[in-house]
Design a protein around this motif. Structure first.
Motif, mmCIF file in Angstrom:
data_model
loop_
_atom_site.group_PDB
_atom_site.id
_atom_site.type_symbol
_atom_site.label_atom_id
_atom_site.label_comp_id
_atom_site.label_asym_id
_atom_site.label_seq_id
_atom_site.Cartn_x
_atom_site.Cartn_y
_atom_site.Cartn_z
ATOM 1 N N VAL A 85 -23.434 -34.245 65.696
ATOM 2 C CA VAL A 85 -24.774 -34.721 66.044
ATOM 3 C C VAL A 85 -24.916 -36.234 65.830
ATOM 4 O O VAL A 85 -25.578 -36.913 66.606
ATOM 5 C CB VAL A 85 -25.852 -33.920 65.264
ATOM 6 C CG1 VAL A 85 -27.234 -34.513 65.475
ATOM 7 C CG2 VAL A 85 -25.843 -32.463 65.720
ATOM 8 N N PHE A 119 -31.214 -35.669 66.751
ATOM 9 C CA PHE A 119 -31.654 -35.573 68.144
ATOM 10 C C PHE A 119 -32.745 -34.512 68.204
ATOM 11 O O PHE A 119 -32.496 -33.351 67.859
ATOM 12 C CB PHE A 119 -30.433 -35.164 68.984
ATOM 13 C CG PHE A 119 -30.703 -34.793 70.408
ATOM 14 C CD1 PHE A 119 -30.750 -35.769 71.401
ATOM 15 C CD2 PHE A 119 -30.873 -33.469 70.779
ATOM 16 C CE1 PHE A 119 -30.962 -35.420 72.737
ATOM 17 C CE2 PHE A 119 -31.087 -33.113 72.109
ATOM 18 C CZ PHE A 119 -31.130 -34.096 73.090
ATOM 19 N N THR A 122 -36.019 -29.730 70.747
ATOM 20 C CA THR A 122 -36.573 -28.379 70.614
ATOM 21 C C THR A 122 -37.923 -28.362 69.882
ATOM 22 O O THR A 122 -38.104 -29.060 68.881
ATOM 23 C CB THR A 122 -35.567 -27.499 69.843
ATOM 24 O OG1 THR A 122 -34.317 -27.578 70.522
ATOM 25 C CG2 THR A 122 -36.015 -26.054 69.768
ATOM 26 N N SER A 128 -35.100 -23.115 74.923
ATOM 27 C CA SER A 128 -34.303 -23.197 76.149
ATOM 28 C C SER A 128 -35.072 -23.925 77.249
ATOM 29 O O SER A 128 -34.513 -24.708 78.012
ATOM 30 C CB SER A 128 -33.933 -21.792 76.630
ATOM 31 O OG SER A 128 -32.996 -21.221 75.732
ATOM 32 N N ILE A 153 -33.947 -28.960 63.879
ATOM 33 C CA ILE A 153 -33.336 -30.266 64.140
ATOM 34 C C ILE A 153 -32.246 -30.552 63.097
ATOM 35 O O ILE A 153 -32.538 -30.805 61.918
ATOM 36 C CB ILE A 153 -34.410 -31.392 64.155
ATOM 37 C CG1 ILE A 153 -35.551 -31.030 65.141
ATOM 38 C CG2 ILE A 153 -33.764 -32.733 64.512
ATOM 39 C CD1 ILE A 153 -35.116 -30.736 66.572
ATOM 40 N N THR A 154 -31.005 -30.509 63.570
ATOM 41 C CA THR A 154 -29.856 -30.778 62.701
ATOM 42 C C THR A 154 -29.942 -32.207 62.162
ATOM 43 O O THR A 154 -30.253 -33.134 62.933
ATOM 44 C CB THR A 154 -28.550 -30.607 63.509
ATOM 45 O OG1 THR A 154 -28.550 -29.321 64.106
ATOM 46 C CG2 THR A 154 -27.318 -30.773 62.632
ATOM 47 N N LYS A 229 -34.013 -36.356 81.510
ATOM 48 C CA LYS A 229 -32.688 -36.469 82.149
ATOM 49 C C LYS A 229 -31.660 -37.020 81.155
ATOM 50 O O LYS A 229 -30.522 -36.558 81.114
ATOM 51 C CB LYS A 229 -32.769 -37.409 83.357
ATOM 52 C CG LYS A 229 -33.433 -36.794 84.549
ATOM 53 C CD LYS A 229 -33.186 -37.672 85.758
ATOM 54 C CE LYS A 229 -34.321 -37.517 86.735
ATOM 55 N NZ LYS A 229 -34.221 -38.420 87.872
ATOM 56 N N ASP A 236 -24.857 -32.494 77.794
ATOM 57 C CA ASP A 236 -23.558 -32.213 78.435
ATOM 58 C C ASP A 236 -22.435 -32.662 77.495
ATOM 59 O O ASP A 236 -21.479 -31.927 77.233
ATOM 60 C CB ASP A 236 -23.411 -32.975 79.764
ATOM 61 C CG ASP A 236 -24.260 -32.379 80.883
ATOM 62 O OD1 ASP A 236 -24.754 -31.248 80.721
ATOM 63 O OD2 ASP A 236 -24.427 -33.064 81.913
ATOM 64 N N ARG A 239 -22.240 -30.651 74.292
ATOM 65 C CA ARG A 239 -21.628 -29.324 74.447
ATOM 66 C C ARG A 239 -20.113 -29.390 74.318
ATOM 67 O O ARG A 239 -19.478 -28.405 73.910
ATOM 68 C CB ARG A 239 -22.085 -28.712 75.783
ATOM 69 C CG ARG A 239 -23.525 -28.269 75.679
ATOM 70 C CD ARG A 239 -24.211 -27.959 76.993
ATOM 71 N NE ARG A 239 -25.637 -27.688 76.736
ATOM 72 C CZ ARG A 239 -26.606 -27.749 77.636
ATOM 73 N NH1 ARG A 239 -26.316 -28.071 78.886
ATOM 74 N NH2 ARG A 239 -27.850 -27.494 77.300
ATOM 75 N N GLU A 353 -27.334 -26.216 71.011
ATOM 76 C CA GLU A 353 -27.080 -27.100 72.166
ATOM 77 C C GLU A 353 -27.006 -26.313 73.478
ATOM 78 O O GLU A 353 -26.211 -26.617 74.368
ATOM 79 C CB GLU A 353 -25.852 -27.988 71.924
ATOM 80 C CG GLU A 353 -26.075 -28.844 70.676
ATOM 81 C CD GLU A 353 -25.239 -30.090 70.590
ATOM 82 O OE1 GLU A 353 -24.821 -30.598 71.634
ATOM 83 O OE2 GLU A 353 -25.024 -30.566 69.460
ATOM 84 N N GLY A 354 -27.871 -25.308 73.562
ATOM 85 C CA GLY A 354 -27.939 -24.468 74.760
ATOM 86 C C GLY A 354 -27.229 -23.152 74.535
ATOM 87 O O GLY A 354 -26.020 -23.125 74.274
ATOM 88 N N ILE A 358 -28.047 -20.173 78.776
ATOM 89 C CA ILE A 358 -28.329 -21.491 79.384
ATOM 90 C C ILE A 358 -27.056 -22.052 80.029
ATOM 91 O O ILE A 358 -27.094 -22.620 81.114
ATOM 92 C CB ILE A 358 -28.919 -22.472 78.326
ATOM 93 C CG1 ILE A 358 -30.366 -22.086 78.002
ATOM 94 C CG2 ILE A 358 -28.837 -23.926 78.792
ATOM 95 C CD1 ILE A 358 -31.368 -22.243 79.150
ATOM 96 N N VAL A 362 -26.674 -23.217 83.853
ATOM 97 C CA VAL A 362 -26.188 -24.539 84.280
ATOM 98 C C VAL A 362 -24.996 -24.376 85.227
ATOM 99 O O VAL A 362 -24.929 -25.010 86.289
ATOM 100 C CB VAL A 362 -25.796 -25.402 83.046
ATOM 101 C CG1 VAL A 362 -25.102 -26.691 83.480
ATOM 102 C CG2 VAL A 362 -27.023 -25.720 82.197
#
Ligand code: CAA
Length: 368
Positions: A85, A119, A122, A128, A153-154, A229, A236, A239, A353-354, A358, A362
């Motif tokens: 993170v 970050f 959520t 999600s 939140i980590t 965005k 991405d 992940r 992270e999804g 999810i 994607v």
């Protein structure tokens, strides 16, 4: 000097990881932040693995980052996620989207170990479905006032800064979300609680509240309305970090299981040896997909699909791998020890992270 050649780099990370091994069961047992381990990793210089050299980092590739996170996970998943993170998700967000002034102020401090990042996307309403977030940022003299709540939140309660997504223009929905750099010593930034968790107990996961937190204009990250965005693009990359944690988990499950089979005279018993084979191929497949995503990212190509495939494959195989490890170890696995800790530390890889669903969403969107 941190070596750049991949095998030598892995050896270097292994040495650092070895030095934190002594703390990994203690922090789990005591359910507290792995501060000693985090300090040792910071001292090694590895926190700046993907941060460009001009900002005090090592300027290495995403493959190096994968190895860094994988090797830490083998020893202490809690420490690994703290750096996934900080050095991955948060530093990556700043590298890609922040102003030059923000980069010069914050990235050297992440590289040197002065700053931990978080970050915040959520919310209680929206995990999600992150685009429906409700935290508001109202424009005011010289900046914005933030109000709202973020959950799971980590790093939040140990972080120096939190990259926060908030809505500046609610009527525009997702297109009204803006990214802010919030210093955690800002007035009105509150940690409501730290979660008591199944796993990753040496990392902190918090609910945070923004109570009229003032953020100056120059701490807006990128363009107004582009925050969602930026968050999806950063996820991405994030992940790939979770996929690397999956690799580390499978690798460690294989080591523990192999040792057990050898020590217990089971090397001629196919009920056991074939399970080791399953762990071995699951590791290789996860590595293949994770490195493929890392390579595309480093080439500057779109890697959204590859990152989601890597995350899905590695996290689901990681969960299968710890199940296999427990089957092999039997009662020796369920008593307090590294195997049961690794088992508890793994489920969250399919969620954070999804979720796996999810990732399927994607991936499917890239096909249609
Ligand atoms: N990169 C860049 N932009 C992207 C993108 C990507 N990967 N994916 C979509 N976008 C763009 C779209 O093109 C669209 O832009 P336009 O409006 O200009 O066309 C915009 O972003 C919105 O995209 P969608 O309409 O597709 O968004 P959506 O609301 O349908 O959501 C989703 C898509 C995939 C479901 C997304 O909400 C998602 O990933 N949700 C999961 C959230 C998540 O992973 N949360 C974890 C938080 S972090 C954590 O776990 C804890 C921690 O502490 C680290």
């Amino acid at each position: 000097m941190v070596p750049a050649q991949l095998d030598e780099f892995r050896e270097y990370v292994r040495e650092v990881a070895e030095s934190i091994k002594q703390f990994s069961m203690i922090v789990d047992r005591e359910d507290r932040f792995a501060k000693e381990s985090v300090s040792k990793v910071f001292e090694s210089g590895l926190a700046g693995v993907i941060i460009p050299e001009k900002y005090g980092g090592l300027g290495l590739t995403t493959k190096h980052y994968v190895i860094f996170i994988e090797e830490l996970t083998k020893v202490c998943p809690s420490t690994a996620v703290t750096f996934a993170v900080t050095s991955g998700l948060s530093a990556g967000f700043l590298i890609n989207f922040a102003s030059e002034d923000i980069k010069r102020e914050y990235l050297p401090k992440v590289s040197s170990g002065e700053y931990i990042g978080a970050f915040a996307l959520t919310e209680p309403c929206c995990g999600s479905d992150a685009g429906n977030l409700r935290t508001r940022a109202e424009e005011t003299d010289g900046g914005f006032k933030l109000n709202g709540q973020k959950v799971f939140i980590t790093n939040a309660s140990v972080a120096n800064f939190v990259i926060t997504m908030a809505s500046t223009d609610p009527e525009k929905g997702k297109k009204g979300i803006t990214a802010f750099l919030v210093d955690t010593d800002s007035k009105g930034f509150l940690v409501l609680k730290n979660e008591y968790k199944l796993g990753w107990r040496g990392s902190v996961t918090s609910t945070i509240v923004f109570d009229d937190v003032f953020v100056p204009k120059d701490k807006v990250i990128g363009k107004r309305g582009e925050g969602f965005k930026y968050a999806l693009a950063s996820l991405d990359a994030g992940r790939i970090g979770i996929a690397a944690m999956g690799m580390g988990t499978i690798a460690r499950a294989l080591e523990i299981s192999t040792e057990y089979v050898k020590e217990n005279g089971l090397t001629d018993n196919e009920n056991f040896t074939y399970r080791l084979a399953d762990l071995a191929w699951m590791y290789e497949v996860s590595k293949e997909y994770t490195f493929k995503a890392a390579e595309k990212k480093d080439k500057g190509e779109n890697f959204t699909k590859e990152a989601s495939i890597a995350k899905l494959v590695a996290s689901e195989y990681a969960m299968k791998s710890v199940n296999i490890m427990m089957d092999i170890l039997g009662p020796d696995g369920v008593v307090w020890g590294e195997a049961e800790r690794l088992f508890r530390d793994t489920k969250v890889l399919e969620i954070g992270e999804g979720t796996s669903e999810i990732q399927r969403m994607v991936i499917s969107r890239t096909l249609l």
